[in-house]
Enzyme design. Structure first.
Site, short mmCIF file in Angstrom:
data_model
loop_
_atom_site.label_atom_id
_atom_site.label_comp_id
_atom_site.label_asym_id
_atom_site.label_seq_id
_atom_site.Cartn_x
_atom_site.Cartn_y
_atom_site.Cartn_z
N ASP A 69 0.83 -1.21 0.00
CA ASP A 69 0.00 0.00 0.00
C ASP A 69 0.86 1.26 0.00
O ASP A 69 2.01 1.25 0.46
CB ASP A 69 -0.94 0.00 1.20
CG ASP A 69 -2.02 -1.08 1.06
OD1 ASP A 69 -2.21 -1.59 -0.05
OD2 ASP A 69 -2.66 -1.41 2.07
N TYR A 90 -7.77 4.07 -2.79
CA TYR A 90 -7.22 3.69 -1.49
C TYR A 90 -7.95 4.42 -0.36
O TYR A 90 -8.20 5.63 -0.45
CB TYR A 90 -5.74 4.00 -1.45
CG TYR A 90 -5.00 3.39 -0.28
CD1 TYR A 90 -5.08 2.03 -0.04
CD2 TYR A 90 -4.24 4.17 0.57
CE1 TYR A 90 -4.41 1.46 1.03
CE2 TYR A 90 -3.56 3.61 1.63
CZ TYR A 90 -3.65 2.25 1.85
OH TYR A 90 -2.99 1.69 2.92
#
Length: 944
Positions: free
Chosen positions: A94, A324
């Site tokens: 991420d 995200y």
């Protein structure tokens, strides 16, 4: 050329692999692979060294010692095997600081011999994946430094402060940099409620209609409220302090008699319009979602906890539906702006879209503008109707919310007019009364056509702020007479400040710049798991345990739970991520204080700079050795709360209890039930508990065998019977091998533990007899011995009801009476039946899915203790919240099983860490220079 791409979650693999095509192997790390071990898990040779206390060497640049998690060793071995056949390693974890740290740890653990790069994307779409391939970069050491500092900071904070709580409040408690401050917020709000004193006030409302030459227009009736008497404003709830006293000078406080007299005086009076004021109304749309605002709206509109919201958002992101979900930036990319504006234009009309895109400034000073706000994925957004066939349950509802918020953020303001009408009359006693009514007419809905932001509860009611509704007043003019249809007096009481909900607590933490938005869900879950906060509906209620913990911290370590100081630390961590602050220097100040080794004397003066400037202008005392000298902390005083009228509450080992002295001087005690919130424990309620519970124990008689007194009493978990053991009574010595009583030694005798037994559900505390009590104290009862296995069968009463136990195998009994009547034959017959859970019958599978592609075994969906799950006989995987057992596909079942296999078995608790080759290798790295040592953190951002 083959490339190995490592992502965090297994659920991303299939979609990303399909976008990358041939030449790429995609595998998941399944989150973190390394972390700081517990000090007890360190190799023996390190436990007495500088790493022994924290697994961090505070004496040498705060060097951390990391180990591969036990349940990740198999995964690391698998990644190493795949890396042998790769020509390049792409670390696609991420795009936040935590993901950056995970990428660094992967490099440290895998030691790649091939080139490696970071591949960062914020949505899982073909365009985003291909763009990320063309924009690879090195690992950002500054982001890793910030995340490592956060992990070490939380370890130092928790490990220094938690032992204080163990010794002065209770075993097993914990303190944390953010969790303790969040708990303090909840406790402070409950204190305000406890100190609150209700005030009563009355007002006058009326229903009016315009009248003229054509009579009264009944269709145009409207309501208005009394606002002034003889020019002085009438008091409302806002004018009273929390003590119940009127705090605003010059206002008229109406009680019931005054309000009734005024209403009678206005009966028959001539009312007329005094003034009409109109002004334009305009309202702007809310910014696109960031992590904290998504959690707030998820709670307000969808009744989801912060943890549920983030879990659902994670699944939407991994499925390629949204960008995200951990971000504090309100920025939208050019492609997103175009997509949102185009969709608003197509669905609502061109007049609903402004000429230029709307931009929003992030509230957070340290917002990572490289990230986007949370929005639907892709360069063209899919409408909720287009994904309805793919998403269901919470996933669909959350996607719908995100889509509406994003599109609305690029739409026109809502516009209209707000009219305020003042009307009045003269009462029969000569006083003038003025009433007021307001109405807003929305002439152009603008963004409201797509979305309206929710609001938190207000303690002052609907008049706290305009709700933005469309309420129309009739056409009126100054001097116009009005007919009175009704006049009503209404009594009101002021309300205490509302308790925090998850949404309002997230908002409070964000407004104070405490913690990171991505950690709020974990923080709220932590304070509930620790027993500091429980939920009552949607409200967060602190426990008495939280009162004791927060009082200790406030009185003896105030800086560590200070809101500004905690926010300033967060700014320091952000400064480290920007390369503006040195991690070692900052950790040195935090641990050793301003006078510690390597500290900068320039910052020891204790300035007054606010949290936006970090801790540079604040005195830093250091957390080193907090638990070394605790003599100044009175444990009994810390855990005592004055209730009033000579009654105190104490937080004890087994929960909170009340203490007082009776009229005859006898001590009174009573347990406090868990369902009584702190602000509900008034002196009257406490006295009621003391009266009903502790006229003392109800003496039932003497046990004819032991001679001990048997009593019935009420405890924290309900009524029970027990035996009283005198303080001087020693434990009976164990008999010798020949059966004779053993001789007592000179050692101090251990006081025996009294037998106890909970009353059956059909028993009453006031009616239980000595015979019944002795039966209860005789449990567990030996039923007999299984002739096949040789195991003893016993009948016992437990938390979930009566049951049989044979070795480790337990079976439920139908009733409590069976504890004394069930025979060995009946018990063996129960064991001969298939095992069920607490009276359930054996059920067939909910659905058969066919063979698993990996194991080849048949997959079936079953109903389990914690909900439906899919299994192939060897691996069990719980269905997610949005997985319907009736409609789940074989592909989805295989995916869940694959994810569970990738995670591996749950780690087993070990008495002591074993010395392994991996540990020795890591130990060698810990002693190496910092840049080549095991360095960065992989912990989640929630503090310990």
């Amino acid at each position: 050329m083959r490339r190995l791409v490592i992502v965090e979650s297994p659920s991303k693999i299939a979609k990303i692999a399909s976008y990358l095509g041939d030449g790429y192997d995609v595998e998941a790390s399944v989150g973190h692979i390394r972390d700081l071990p517990q000090p007890s898990q360190l190799p023996e040779e390190m436990k007495k060294g500088p790493f022994g206390k924290f697994a961090v060497n505070v004496e040498d640049r705060f060097e951390p010692y990391y180990v591969v998690d036990a349940d990740k060793k198999k995964k690391v071995a698998e990644l190493r095997r795949l890396l042998k056949d790769a020509d390049e390693l792409l670390l696609a974890t991420d795009g936040d600081r935590e993901g950056e740290a995970i990428a660094w740890h992967l490099v440290q653990a895998l030691e790649p011999k091939v080139p490696y790069k970071r591949m960062v994307f914020y949505e899982i779409t073909p365009e985003a994946i291909q763009r990320a391939l063309g924009e690879t970069r090195p690992i950002d050491d500054r982001l890793v430094d910030a995340q490592e500092t956060r992990r070490i900071l939380d370890r130092l904070y928790g490990y220094e402060l938690s032992p204080v709580l163990w010794r002065k409040v209770g075993a097993g408690l914990s303190a944390g940099r953010v969790q303790s401050v969040a708990t303090r917020l909840v406790v402070e709000r409950e204190r305000e409620r406890m100190a609150f004193r209700t005030a009563s006030y009355w007002d006058l409302t009326g229903t009016f209609a315009p009248s003229g030459q054509d009579g009264v227009d009944q269709r145009s009736a409207f309501g208005a409220r009394l606002v002034a008497v003889d020019g002085a404003r009438v008091a409302t709830g806002r004018d009273f302090a929390d003590t119940g006293e009127l705090r605003t000078k010059g206002v008229v406080h109406l009680d019931e008699a005054a309000a009734t007299a005024l209403a009678e005086g206005l009966d028959g009076a001539d009312f007329a319009v005094r003034s009409v004021e109109e002004k334009p109304y305009s309202r702007k749309p809310a910014a696109p979602f960031i992590t904290s605002s998504l959690q707030q709206e998820g709670a307000r509109k969808l009744r989801m906890t912060a943890r549920q919201t983030m879990r659902t958002a994670q699944s939407l992101y991994e499925g390629g539906y949204i960008t995200y979900m951990r971000t504090d930036s309100t920025t939208l990319s050019e492609q997103a702006l175009t997509a949102a504006r185009s969709q608003a234009r197509e669905l609502y009309g061109p007049e609903f879209v402004p000429e230029r895109p709307r931009t929003y400034a992030s509230k957070s000073k340290n917002a990572q503008e490289a990230h986007e706000a949370i929005r639907p994925a892709g360069e063209v957004f899919r409408t909720p109707a287009q994904v309805a066939g793919e998403l269901s349950g919470d996933q669909f509802r959350l996607y719908d919310l995100i889509w509406k918020r994003t599109v609305a953020s690029q739409m026109q303001d809502a516009r209209g007019t707000t009219a305020t009408v003042k009307l009045g009359a003269t009462a029969s006693d000569g006083r003038t009364a003025e009433f007021s009514a307001s109405g807003t007419v929305i002439t152009f809905r603008g963004f409201l056509a797509a979305y309206e932001e929710g609001r938190d509860e207000s303690r002052f009611g609907e008049d706290a702020e305009d709700s933005g509704g469309d309420r129309r007043l009739p056409q009126l003019a100054a001097g116009q007479p009005l007919a009175v249809q009704a006049l009503r007096t209404d009594g009101h009481e002021t309300s205490p400040p509302p308790r925090y909900t998850e949404a309002s607590l997230v908002k409070a933490l964000e407004e104070r710049s405490i913690g990171r938005p991505s950690t709020y869900a974990a923080t709220i879950a932590t304070i509930q798991d620790r027993g500091y906060v429980r939920t009552k509906g949607s409200a967060l209620v602190p426990t008495w345990l939280a009162f004791a913990v927060i009082r200790l911290l406030e009185e003896h370590f105030p800086r560590l739970v200070d809101y500004d100081f905690t926010a300033a630390m967060e700014n320091d961590l952000d400064a480290i991520s920007r390369g503006e602050e040195d991690r070692v220097r900052w950790l040195t100040r935090f641990y050793f204080g301003d006078v510690g080794p390597g500290s900068d004397g320039a910052v020891a003066g204790g300035g007054t700079e606010g949290p936006d400037e970090g801790t540079a202008g604040m005195t830093m005392d250091g957390v080193k050795g907090l638990a070394d000298d605790l003599g100044a902390i009175d444990a009994r005083e810390i855990s005592t709360v004055e209730i009033g009228e000579g009654i105190v509450l104490r937080v004890g080992r087994y929960g909170p209890y009340l203490e007082a002295t009776g009229e005859d001087g006898t001590p009174l005690k009573a347990s406090v039930p868990d369902d009584i919130a702190p602000d509900e424990l008034t002196p009257a309620r406490a006295l009621e508990l003391l009266t009903t519970q502790s006229d003392g124990d109800r003496v039932l008689g003497q046990d004819p065998v032991s001679g001990r007194t048997i009593v019935a009493r009420t405890g924290r978990y309900g009524p029970y019977v027990t035996e009283l053991i005198e303080d001087e009574e020693p434990a009976p010595a164990a008999p010798t091998a020949d059966g004779k009583p053993a001789k007592r030694t000179a050692k101090k005798a251990v006081k025996p533990k009294p037998r106890t037994g909970s009353l059956f559900k059909d028993m009453q505390l006031e009616a239980v007899t000595l015979e019944q009590a002795l039966q209860l104290l005789s449990l567990p009862r030996v039923v007999g011995v299984d002739p096949e296995s040789g195991d003893e069968v016993t009948a016992q009463n437990g938390r979930y009801g009566p049951y049989l136990k044979k070795g480790t195998d337990s079976r439920s009994l139908a009733s409590e009476d069976q504890l004394f009547t069930v025979t060995l034959e009946e018990a063996l017959a129960i064991y001969a039946q298939p095992k069920t859970r607490r009276g359930q019958t054996v059920k067939p599978p909910l659905k058969e899915l066919g063979p698993d592609p990996e194991s080849g075994q048949p997959m079936v969906v079953k109903e389990g203790r914690f909900g439906p799950y899919v299994t192939d006989g060897a691996t069990n995987a719980t269905l997610r919240k949005d997985d319907d057992p009736e409609t789940i596909t074989p592909e989805r079942g295989a995916e869940l099983l694959a994810e569970k296999r990738a995670k591996g078995p749950a780690p087993k608790k070990r008495a002591a860490a074993k010395k392994t080759t991996a540990a020795k290798t890591t130990a060698k790295k810990a002693a190496a220079p910092r840049k080549t040592a095991a360095k960065k953190t992989a912990s989640a951002a929630a503090d310990s």
